[in-house]
Design an enzyme around this catalytic site. Structure first.
Site, PDB file in Angstrom:
ATOM      1  N   ASP A  80       5.142   2.694  -6.820  1.00 35.71           N
ATOM      2  CA  ASP A  80       4.173   2.620  -5.730  1.00 35.71           C
ATOM      3  C   ASP A  80       2.731   2.440  -6.185  1.00 35.71           C
ATOM      4  O   ASP A  80       1.787   2.751  -5.456  1.00 35.71           O
ATOM      5  CB  ASP A  80       4.323   3.834  -4.813  1.00 35.71           C
ATOM      6  CG  ASP A  80       5.578   3.710  -3.964  1.00 35.71           C
ATOM      7  OD1 ASP A  80       5.914   2.573  -3.581  1.00 35.71           O
ATOM      8  OD2 ASP A  80       6.231   4.731  -3.698  1.00 35.71           O
TER       9      ASP A  80
ATOM     10  N   ASP B 103      10.948  -0.677   0.356  1.00 36.55           N
ATOM     11  CA  ASP B 103       9.528  -0.335   0.473  1.00 36.55           C
ATOM     12  C   ASP B 103       8.679  -1.128  -0.522  1.00 36.55           C
ATOM     13  O   ASP B 103       7.485  -1.336  -0.324  1.00 36.55           O
ATOM     14  CB  ASP B 103       9.296   1.159   0.206  1.00 36.55           C
ATOM     15  CG  ASP B 103      10.372   2.056   0.787  1.00 36.55           C
ATOM     16  OD1 ASP B 103      11.543   1.650   0.790  1.00 36.55           O
ATOM     17  OD2 ASP B 103      10.048   3.175   1.216  1.00 36.55           O
TER      18      ASP B 103
HETATM   19  N1  GLY Z   1       7.957   4.576   1.243  1.00 37.29           N
HETATM   20  C1  GLY Z   1       8.572   5.722   1.813  1.00 37.29           C
HETATM   21  C2  GLY Z   1       8.562   5.747   3.291  1.00 37.29           C
HETATM   22  O1  GLY Z   1       8.226   4.789   3.956  1.00 37.29           O
HETATM   23  O2  GLY Z   1       8.908   6.775   3.824  1.00 37.29           O
END
Ligand code: GLY
Length: 396
Positions: free
Chosen positions: A115, A176
């Protein structure tokens, strides 16, 4: 558990909601709360993520820990506030965090998750675009390099989680990640090195091939054979089950594929974004706010995820900017945006750090939360408002 808001309270049609006053009111609320939040975060850098009572500062996680993919939603809001109000306070508070962001990728080498895109696009990239200060460019490029190191060449995917010197979750990618790719596209444009963009394209192709089912629903996660690079099958950490249809994952992909099209011009990404958007609208089926997973077992509480609505609005705005949105997409965008800007979803109490109520976080394990305020819900709401009210560009 909190009461689910009846649909009848949310049924105002977009035609009756033409005034921008509710949007302006919501935007001003975001600015006010950001004024308090960004100072507290800079006073004590921590991982602020989500909170049932809206007190993000009660999160127990440190700034450098694995779970922190969220702190930059607050810096992103502060920079939106600075850009639109011109109030230097927001920039000065955001800059107090610069040593922590630098340390995270240079000396602590946080190689624990993918991330970096969420974290550094809304910090270093945004700051560099706004100030042209090369120090932020340097940190942003370093973050892109750390993210690039997670790219598995054999499988053509970016490893989502786990320290790189361990085998923990070493064959896992998650949807994600579509929102981490803009950092890589940006890094190639800035550095002239095509490797970042090539990795982003491979990851987008892998998601397109494996995560999107024939009916345009999506897997949250997918595993790959590390010896052959072949796909093993779907997995799940955020939706209701492996074969369900996690809604926020769909919205990460709608927005992420639209952005991939913007950077690459490859029409298949635009087509993917549009297919997912149409599926989303079909599943929404006239509801004001989506249920958190479109495939819940019968009888299970249909909790609604306002944060997915906020991300969807930003994705739909991107499709509009690309000239690809049809009337249904624009209508859905307006409906979603006005509904999350209603009293039912906004908390106007300045003592509460959170803005947008009723985000849904994960399954029932550690870190999960129902009907919570979420940092990303607040951020994407503000980004959507900045674009709708001021035609502001995004940093993705
Ligand atoms: N990236 C984790 C979520 O959207 O909960």
């Amino acid at each position: 558990m909190k009461t689910i808001i009846p649909e009848s309270k949310l049924s105002a049609s977009p035609d009756t909601l033409k005034s921008t006053a509710p949007l302006r009111q919501a935007y001003d609320l975001c600015v006010r709360k950001t004024r308090r939040n960004i100072k507290a975060l800079a006073d004590e850098p921590r991982s602020w993520s989500n909170a049932a009572d809206g007190n993000y500062a009660s999160n127990n996680e440190g700034f450098y820990e694995i779970g922190n993919w969220t702190s930059s939603f607050f810096t992103g809001m502060a920079l939106l506030a600075w850009r639109e109000t011109g109030d230097e306070y927001f920039l000065q508070q955001t800059l107090r965090l610069a040593p922590a962001y630098r340390e995270k990728v240079f000396t602590r080498f946080v190689d624990t998750h993918h991330d970096l895109g969420f974290l550094y696009t809304l910090y270093s990239v945004a700051l560099y675009k706004l100030t042209q200060d090369k120090a932020h460019r340097e940190v942003g490029l370093r973050a892109a390099e750390v993210l690039y190191q997670r790219f598995n060449h054999q499988g053509g995917f970016i490893r989502a989680w786990g320290h790189m010197n361990t085998t923990e979750q070493d064959n896992l990618a998650i949807i994600d990640c579509m929102m981490n790719l803009p950092l890589l596209y940006w890094a190639s444009l800035e550095s002239g090195d095509p490797k970042f963009r090539d990795a982003a394209i491979k990851q987008a192709d892998t998601i397109l091939k494996n995560f999107i089912r024939a009916d345009d629903s999506v897997f949250h996660a997918y595993r790959f054979d590390l010896k052959t690079g072949k796909s093993i099958g779907g997995d799940n950490y955020c939706g209701r089950s492996v074969d369900s249809h996690w809604v926020r994952g769909t919205t990460w992909a709608i927005y992420g594929f639209a952005i991939s099209y913007r950077y690459t011009g490859d029409k298949k990404y635009l087509d993917a974004s549009l297919r997912l958007a149409r599926k989303f609208n079909q599943e929404l089926n006239g509801d004001a706010i989506p249920v958190w997973d479109f495939r819940l077992p019968a009888g299970e509480a249909p909790l609604r995820d306002s944060s997915a609505a906020a991300v969807a609005v930003c994705g739909y705005q991107e499709l509009e900017k690309l000239g690809a949105a049809d009337a249904l997409i624009t209508k859905a965008k307006e409906s979603l945006l006005y509904h999350i800007c209603s009293d039912a979803y906004l908390n106007f109490d300045d003592n509460c750090r959170g803005v947008l109520r009723d985000g849904q976080v994960g399954l029932n394990g550690p870190g999960s939360a129902q009907n919570a305020y979420t940092s990303w819900g607040d951020y994407y709401l503000m980004e959507a408002l900045a674009h709708e009210l001021f035609q502001a560009e995004t940093w993705w």
